[in-house]
Write a protein that holds these residues in place. Sequence first.
Motif, mmCIF file in Angstrom:
data_model
loop_
_atom_site.group_PDB
_atom_site.id
_atom_site.type_symbol
_atom_site.label_atom_id
_atom_site.label_comp_id
_atom_site.label_asym_id
_atom_site.label_seq_id
_atom_site.Cartn_x
_atom_site.Cartn_y
_atom_site.Cartn_z
ATOM 1 N N TYR A 185 1.020 -1.371 -0.018
ATOM 2 C CA TYR A 185 0.259 0.319 -0.143
ATOM 3 C C TYR A 185 0.771 1.466 -0.296
ATOM 4 C CZ TYR A 185 -2.610 3.786 1.837
ATOM 5 O OH TYR A 185 -4.070 4.762 2.118
ATOM 6 N N ARG A 186 1.610 1.102 0.671
ATOM 7 C CA ARG A 186 2.504 2.321 1.119
ATOM 8 C C ARG A 186 3.586 2.416 -0.545
ATOM 9 N NH1 ARG A 186 3.273 5.033 5.893
ATOM 10 N NH2 ARG A 186 5.135 5.471 5.354
ATOM 11 N N LYS A 187 3.905 1.760 -0.978
ATOM 12 C CA LYS A 187 4.556 1.628 -2.443
ATOM 13 C C LYS A 187 3.354 2.656 -3.273
ATOM 14 C CE LYS A 187 7.753 -1.407 -5.373
ATOM 15 N NZ LYS A 187 7.921 -2.449 -6.423
ATOM 16 N N LYS A 188 2.240 1.921 -3.225
ATOM 17 C CA LYS A 188 1.542 1.957 -4.255
ATOM 18 C C LYS A 188 1.266 4.657 -4.569
ATOM 19 C CE LYS A 188 -1.430 -0.926 -4.918
ATOM 20 N NZ LYS A 188 -3.118 -1.382 -5.343
ATOM 21 N N LYS A 189 1.140 4.647 -2.069
ATOM 22 C CA LYS A 189 1.234 5.521 -2.597
ATOM 23 C C LYS A 189 2.322 7.138 -2.441
ATOM 24 C CE LYS A 189 -2.689 5.692 -1.303
ATOM 25 N NZ LYS A 189 -4.262 6.501 -1.893
ATOM 26 N N LYS A 190 3.345 5.804 -3.082
ATOM 27 C CA LYS A 190 4.841 6.817 -3.309
ATOM 28 C C LYS A 190 5.376 7.024 -1.503
ATOM 29 C CE LYS A 190 4.562 8.459 -7.234
ATOM 30 N NZ LYS A 190 4.343 7.246 -8.189
ATOM 31 N N LEU A 191 5.487 5.997 -0.574
ATOM 32 C CA LEU A 191 5.800 6.380 0.915
ATOM 33 C C LEU A 191 6.671 5.671 1.144
ATOM 34 C CD1 LEU A 191 2.219 6.642 2.560
ATOM 35 C CD2 LEU A 191 3.860 8.432 2.029
ATOM 36 N N ALA A 192 8.209 5.892 2.119
ATOM 37 C CA ALA A 192 8.871 4.671 2.677
ATOM 38 C C ALA A 192 8.485 3.588 2.901
ATOM 39 C CB ALA A 192 10.048 5.399 3.453
ATOM 40 N N ALA A 193 8.750 2.625 3.004
ATOM 41 C CA ALA A 193 8.383 1.631 3.616
ATOM 42 C C ALA A 193 9.041 1.258 5.118
ATOM 43 C CB ALA A 193 9.629 0.338 3.247
ATOM 44 N N VAL A 194 8.221 0.922 5.791
ATOM 45 C CA VAL A 194 8.328 0.425 7.279
ATOM 46 C C VAL A 194 8.640 -0.495 7.568
ATOM 47 C CG1 VAL A 194 5.751 1.819 7.171
ATOM 48 C CG2 VAL A 194 5.727 -1.009 7.641
ATOM 49 N N PRO A 195 9.450 -0.784 8.588
ATOM 50 C CA PRO A 195 9.995 -1.654 9.363
ATOM 51 C C PRO A 195 9.713 -3.432 9.148
ATOM 52 C CG PRO A 195 10.733 0.756 11.137
ATOM 53 C CD PRO A 195 9.672 0.215 9.608
ATOM 54 N N ASN A 196 10.049 -4.395 9.249
ATOM 55 C CA ASN A 196 9.420 -6.008 8.834
ATOM 56 C C ASN A 196 8.453 -5.309 10.383
ATOM 57 O OD1 ASN A 196 10.066 -6.006 7.268
ATOM 58 N ND2 ASN A 196 11.806 -7.794 7.835
ATOM 59 N N TYR A 197 6.932 -6.199 10.189
ATOM 60 C CA TYR A 197 6.349 -6.835 11.518
ATOM 61 C C TYR A 197 7.219 -8.299 11.778
ATOM 62 C CZ TYR A 197 2.879 -3.072 10.765
ATOM 63 O OH TYR A 197 1.896 -2.141 10.454
ATOM 64 N N ARG A 198 7.166 -8.492 12.952
ATOM 65 C CA ARG A 198 7.715 -9.510 13.930
ATOM 66 C C ARG A 198 7.566 -9.755 15.112
ATOM 67 N NH1 ARG A 198 11.050 -7.861 17.615
ATOM 68 N NH2 ARG A 198 11.737 -6.489 17.561
ATOM 69 N N LEU A 199 7.708 -11.159 15.132
ATOM 70 C CA LEU A 199 7.557 -11.831 17.453
ATOM 71 C C LEU A 199 8.405 -10.794 17.182
ATOM 72 C CD1 LEU A 199 6.821 -15.411 16.602
ATOM 73 C CD2 LEU A 199 4.849 -13.846 16.673
ATOM 74 N N PRO A 200 7.374 -10.810 19.115
ATOM 75 C CA PRO A 200 8.869 -10.189 20.284
ATOM 76 C C PRO A 200 10.088 -10.839 20.653
ATOM 77 C CG PRO A 200 6.724 -10.442 21.152
ATOM 78 C CD PRO A 200 5.967 -10.446 19.361
#
Length: 452
Positions: free
Chosen positions: A282-297
């Motif tokens: 979604y962020r790529k379509k909006k030309k926004l910077a990528a967020v860090p990976n979601y993961r388990l804590p």
Amino acid sequence: MKKIVTIIAVIALFVSCGKGDQGQLVGAKGKKWHPVKPKGMVLIPGGSFVMGKSDFDIAGLNNAPTLTATVRSFYMDEAEITNSQYRQFIHWVRDSVTRQKLAEEAEFSGGGDGDGGGSIQDFAFKNFGDDEDDQTPYQQYSMHYDPINQALNWDPKIIWNKNKYPDEGYVRVMDEMFLPDDESPTGDRMMDVTQLVYEYATMDVEGAAREGGKRSDFVQRHTVEIYPDTTVWIKDFNYSYNEPMHNSYFWHAAYDDYPVVGVNWHQAKAFADWRTLYHNAYRKKKKLAAVPNYRLPSEAEWEYAARGGLDGATYPWGGPYTKNDRGCFLANFKPMRGDYAADQSLYTVEAKSYEPNGYGLYNMAGNVSEWVDSSYDADAYNFYSSMNPNANQKYISRKVVRGGSWKDVAYYLQVSSRDYEYADSARSYIGFRTVEDYVGTSSTSNLNRPPQ
């Protein structure tokens, strides 16, 4: 003369601005980044805390001796991942697998010439049959280098009603996705959930950093069947009637906001990877910077968050009792001598039940135990680093679970109590929540902006 001088000055100004850095070191700038709190998450500010059991728990100290640990800031789901949220993952994988099979069938039958009327040709790979003269050099190169690497077509709607299948090729594909009629006890069409497979790749960064060599040697590919094991409600209990939970818990709307269970450690990891993929698409379509990976804590992150900023707390709400001053239980667990109903619930409760802790996190004690990213080793605290401690060895199949559950006694609800389960095991009392690294400055001025 003045006019000429003015024109020359303006031209000089434009030339100067056009030159940009004027030969100076200004740095290569990336996309603008503002920390944005992900939907459904809260910020856990980094800091130090005393991890492990208190001195009076002699037996517990053998498994979790005290350790001063420091963790960096991160976002964490305010509640456990729910059935509804996990079903979004299921639906995405179901649609992806179905479109892949439809595209392959369309290609086999010479597709790419669909008329938009719903035939299987409408589902052909997006770049199948394109004139090479109309393709970019990269597309042309990719087609010759790896002809399977083609883009799925998400434009046409999938036809699920078997009475409206458009052609024989479509029927063949859908027959693969569903169980034969004789395997359905009710006669209703049932999807073959073994078809719901999520594939992704990760990089063993630690192995690559320590051992060196080709990067390709450290790329790990994972193939995971992602449908929860609903039979855990039967297998976890002998001589017990739990068929209503087996039949309804994951799919019925009444349980939408309850924590998903029957998910093993590998499936929880796959969900986190998909959430990253879905958000960044979604962020790529909006030309926004990528967020860090979601993961388990990690285990340390989980305990730090569970304490809610309280030093030496026994439970997320403080300690050392499981009831408040009005005599009400503060979590969903097995109180007293096994009276499951004493806390107003027989099984799980909604993910946002009871009062949140100091960081705004719900059910960090009780309801369902939670997978974390760490491998279980009884001596782990003796070799943990004091900075962002974690140890997740791929050769150790025992993974840490934290927080206790609706079927556990109060001891396992303590923020310092450790337990484990095997990574490929699913239980009716184990769920999970995810985290995301906080990147950027220490400023918190932008943290409450609405998610993008």
